[in-house]
Design a protein around this motif. Structure first.
Motif, short mmCIF file in Angstrom:
data_model
loop_
_atom_site.label_atom_id
_atom_site.label_comp_id
_atom_site.label_asym_id
_atom_site.label_seq_id
_atom_site.Cartn_x
_atom_site.Cartn_y
_atom_site.Cartn_z
N LEU A 191 0.86 -1.08 0.01
CA LEU A 191 -0.08 -0.09 -0.07
C LEU A 191 0.86 1.20 0.11
O LEU A 191 0.38 2.24 -0.10
CB LEU A 191 -0.93 0.11 1.27
N SER A 192 2.08 1.16 0.19
CA SER A 192 3.13 2.33 0.29
C SER A 192 4.52 2.03 0.10
O SER A 192 4.95 0.97 -0.13
CB SER A 192 2.89 2.79 1.82
N PHE A 193 4.97 2.97 -0.71
CA PHE A 193 6.57 2.99 -0.69
C PHE A 193 7.10 4.28 -0.82
O PHE A 193 6.37 5.39 -0.62
CB PHE A 193 6.97 2.24 -2.13
N ASP A 194 8.29 4.46 -0.69
CA ASP A 194 9.06 5.85 -0.65
C ASP A 194 10.31 6.03 -1.25
O ASP A 194 10.77 4.80 -1.16
CB ASP A 194 9.19 6.34 0.75
N VAL A 195 10.64 6.89 -1.75
CA VAL A 195 11.98 7.00 -2.42
C VAL A 195 12.92 7.28 -1.46
O VAL A 195 12.72 8.45 -0.46
CB VAL A 195 12.07 8.03 -3.47
N VAL A 196 14.27 6.90 -1.18
CA VAL A 196 15.33 7.08 -0.14
C VAL A 196 16.39 7.89 -0.82
O VAL A 196 16.96 7.83 -1.91
CB VAL A 196 15.73 5.59 0.29
N PHE A 210 22.13 8.88 -18.64
CA PHE A 210 21.96 7.48 -18.08
C PHE A 210 23.50 6.90 -17.86
O PHE A 210 24.52 7.50 -18.49
CB PHE A 210 21.25 6.69 -19.31
N PRO A 211 23.59 5.74 -17.32
CA PRO A 211 22.48 5.14 -16.41
C PRO A 211 22.00 5.78 -15.32
O PRO A 211 23.01 6.61 -14.52
CB PRO A 211 22.83 3.53 -16.27
N HIS A 212 20.83 5.52 -14.82
CA HIS A 212 20.50 6.24 -13.59
C HIS A 212 20.40 4.90 -12.41
O HIS A 212 20.41 3.61 -12.89
CB HIS A 212 19.05 6.45 -13.49
N MET A 213 20.49 5.40 -11.13
CA MET A 213 20.15 4.63 -9.90
C MET A 213 19.53 5.13 -8.80
O MET A 213 19.75 6.44 -8.50
CB MET A 213 21.57 4.09 -9.44
N PHE A 214 18.61 4.61 -8.05
CA PHE A 214 18.27 5.02 -6.81
C PHE A 214 17.73 4.13 -5.88
O PHE A 214 17.79 2.87 -6.02
CB PHE A 214 16.78 6.02 -7.45
N TYR A 215 17.36 4.37 -4.71
CA TYR A 215 17.02 3.51 -3.39
C TYR A 215 15.75 3.94 -3.10
O TYR A 215 15.11 4.95 -3.41
CB TYR A 215 17.99 3.95 -2.57
N GLY A 216 15.11 2.71 -2.44
CA GLY A 216 13.48 2.98 -2.07
C GLY A 216 13.37 1.96 -1.23
O GLY A 216 14.22 1.08 -0.66
N VAL A 217 12.30 2.15 -0.32
CA VAL A 217 11.60 1.27 0.59
C VAL A 217 10.33 0.86 0.50
O VAL A 217 9.43 2.02 -0.23
CB VAL A 217 11.85 1.83 2.06
N ALA A 218 9.51 -0.20 0.54
CA ALA A 218 8.32 -0.46 0.41
C ALA A 218 7.76 -1.36 1.55
O ALA A 218 8.42 -1.99 2.19
CB ALA A 218 7.95 -1.13 -0.82
N GLY A 219 6.56 -1.18 1.80
CA GLY A 219 5.89 -1.91 2.96
C GLY A 219 4.68 -3.02 2.29
O GLY A 219 4.00 -2.61 1.55
N THR A 220 4.72 -4.23 2.67
CA THR A 220 3.84 -5.35 2.15
C THR A 220 2.55 -5.47 2.98
O THR A 220 2.45 -5.05 3.97
CB THR A 220 4.77 -6.74 1.97
N GLN A 221 1.68 -6.06 2.20
CA GLN A 221 0.55 -6.35 2.59
C GLN A 221 0.28 -7.94 2.01
O GLN A 221 -0.43 -8.31 1.35
CB GLN A 221 -0.53 -5.62 2.05
N ALA A 222 0.91 -8.86 3.07
CA ALA A 222 1.25 -9.95 2.62
C ALA A 222 -0.28 -10.95 3.04
O ALA A 222 -1.13 -10.31 3.53
CB ALA A 222 2.27 -11.05 3.41
N GLU A 223 -0.22 -12.15 2.40
CA GLU A 223 -1.48 -13.03 2.55
C GLU A 223 -1.75 -13.40 4.01
O GLU A 223 -2.61 -13.61 4.50
CB GLU A 223 -1.45 -14.22 1.68
N LYS A 224 -0.35 -13.66 4.87
CA LYS A 224 -0.48 -13.72 6.06
C LYS A 224 0.31 -12.94 7.03
O LYS A 224 1.27 -12.39 6.40
CB LYS A 224 -0.32 -15.28 6.29
N ALA A 225 -0.21 -12.43 8.09
CA ALA A 225 0.54 -11.32 8.76
C ALA A 225 1.97 -11.83 8.94
O ALA A 225 2.98 -10.64 8.69
CB ALA A 225 -0.14 -11.11 10.12
N PRO A 226 2.37 -12.90 9.53
CA PRO A 226 3.76 -13.14 9.83
C PRO A 226 4.86 -13.10 8.56
O PRO A 226 6.06 -13.02 8.42
CB PRO A 226 3.94 -14.59 10.20
N TRP A 227 4.19 -13.13 7.33
CA TRP A 227 4.94 -13.05 5.99
C TRP A 227 5.42 -11.49 5.47
O TRP A 227 6.01 -11.47 4.55
CB TRP A 227 4.06 -13.84 4.87
N ASN A 228 4.78 -10.63 6.48
CA ASN A 228 5.14 -9.20 5.79
C ASN A 228 6.56 -8.72 6.38
O ASN A 228 7.21 -9.23 7.09
CB ASN A 228 4.11 -8.24 6.73
N TYR A 229 6.86 -7.88 5.18
CA TYR A 229 8.60 -7.43 5.56
C TYR A 229 8.32 -5.87 4.85
O TYR A 229 7.32 -5.38 4.24
CB TYR A 229 9.41 -8.06 4.86
#
Length: 464
Positions: free
Chosen positions: A67-72, A83-102
């Protein structure tokens, strides 16, 4: 919004061109302008994008839906035009089961696009069929085969799904997450970002490892889960978080941690959906709500907002405070419309209102490079780029048609401020976006929420 329509039943069927890029010298009549969400395909037809509309377009899969991500932010320079380009990012998951999230921390490198002429050169006279087009596409793929981009991913276990993730501007390795468990957490991800910076190609199955890592701070004072979260761009470490029970809490940094005020800011009558700090005043932030209002707050006054106004007739999902014109806030709502508000007009802040999208607005963001430009995404599977400084000019349109040697009969009710449309032809998919602040061209990062597909989109909208 210009699209190619291709018949799928015949190998030799000619494309019905809706673009000025394929063969401008031999157009026999006005090209068809496809209107996403309005026009319907006939049997045996499918839409194809025009590659001339992009300098670069590629998708990547990074795991579970999110549901969400952000550029670092990084230290590689603020003006990157080559070119070439490079960038970093972070994202949060909505996994099928709660323990699988990261939390996914990723580096995307070796992004090699191509620069194009603003007005393409004339093609060879004569009709162009599907086979010749596809063969040229294959040749392009072969050319780019040796310069494939590299996605390197690190995963950090997260308790429950991530509703929102935000990287701090001043210390990008520090990220905050809003969990569907009702907890807001702050993380130090420096070790993972350093590992990505030092690494080359990812090792086999390395991306599958989910690391255990303790957060710096966990706040459980919210009465329900939420989505609203924002770091202050002016005060290092200052944070606000808002929940579905209409409460907003202020986080103040200490030398070693954070103090979260247990007494919330209360002024909305329904869920707080988004928060944005002022880009120029350290103590001011804005909030939007399901109650249809936008409120402007001073952190020194909790009893009521400094300013509150009705922004939309339905839920206000997202807001964006213009970093280059700080009196302007843009907002998007459930009915598909978005508005621009001028905070200098206290009685009636509405400056512009657009009803183009057919479904709820899922993200909106001003360009970090041009004060009048913003990007919008919607549940109608479209990403649109707008320039609010534009007005219709019949003389310029006629001159451009002459250069292109063809006409495109755009609908009369099409807003002249609309520069570009990127349509995702997948059902059950809403979109979130972010501008890449360190690229001076039109570069956007787009995520298909339910498919966790990361797309880097470099369009020619600003060139044209």
């Amino acid at each position: 919004m210009v699209r190619t329509i291709r018949k799928t039943k015949s190998k030799k069927t000619k494309k019905v061109e809706a673009s000025s890029s394929s063969n401008p010298a031999v157009a026999s009549g006005p090209a068809k302008v496809w209107q996403p969400g309005v026009d319907e395909l006939e049997d045996g037809e499918e839409l194809q994008f025009d590659p001339e509309a992009y300098n670069y377009l590629r998708g990547f899969s990074i795991g579970w839906s999110c549901l969400s991500f952000d550029v670092v932010r990084d230290q590689l320079g603020l003006v990157r035009s080559e070119f070439p380009h490079m960038f970093y990012g972070v994202a949060g998951t909505q996994a099928e089961k709660a323990p699988w999230n990261y939390i996914g921390i990723f580096k995307l490198s070796n992004i090699s696009g191509k620069k194009r002429e603003p007005i393409p050169a004339s093609a060879v006279d004569g009709d162009t069929d599907v086979d010749s087009d596809s063969s040229s596409d294959e040749e392009d793929e072969e050319i780019n085969e040796d310069t494939k981009p590299v996605l390197h991913l690190k995963k950090v276990a997260h308790a429950g799904g991530v509703n929102r993730i935000r990287s701090m501007t001043q210390k990008p390795h520090v990220c905050a997450t809003w969990g569907d468990t009702g907890h807001v957490q702050v993380w130090d991800l420096s070790s993972f970002l350093n590992s990505l910076a030092e690494s080359g190609a990812p090792a086999p199955k390395e991306d599958d490892i989910i690391h255990r890592h303790l957060p710096l701070k966990v706040f459980s004072g919210h009465k329900d889960e939420g989505y609203a979260l924002d770091w202050s761009p002016l005060v290092t470490g200052r944070l606000v978080s808002g929940d579905c029970k209409k409460c907003i809490h202020l986080w103040e940094p200490t030398p070693t941690n954070w103090n979260v005020d247990p007494n919330p800011y209360v002024g909305h009558t329904a869920s707080v959906e988004d928060l944005q700090w002022s880009p120029t005043e350290a103590d001011i932030f804005a909030s939007c709500s399901v109650d249809g209002t936008i409120a402007i707050w001073d952190v020194r006054e909790k009893n009521k907002p400094r300013m509150s106004f009705k922004a939309h007739e339905t839920d206000v999902n997202v807001i964006s405070w213009n970093r280059l014109a700080s009196c302007m806030i843009a907002s998007g709502c459930d009915d598909g419309s978005f508005s621009v508000h001028d905070l200098r007009q206290i009685q009636d802040p509405l400056a512009a209102h657009f009803k183009y999208h057919k479904k709820a607005i899922t993200s909106i963001e001003w360009s970090p490079h041009e004060a009048s430009s913003l990007a919008v995404t919607s549940e109608d599977h479209q990403l649109t780029i707008w320039d609010l400084s534009l007005e219709r000019d019949a003389e310029e349109e006629a001159e451009f048609r002459a250069k292109m040697k063809e006409q495109a009969n755009a609908p009369e009710d099409l807003p002249p401020q609309l520069l570009f449309v990127h349509q995702v032809l997948i059902l059950s998919c809403c979109l979130i976006l972010s501008w890449l602040y360190h690229f001076p061209c039109t570069v956007l990062l787009l995520v298909k929420v339910k498919f966790m597909s990361l797309t880097v989109c470099m369009s020619r909208a600003r060139e044209i």
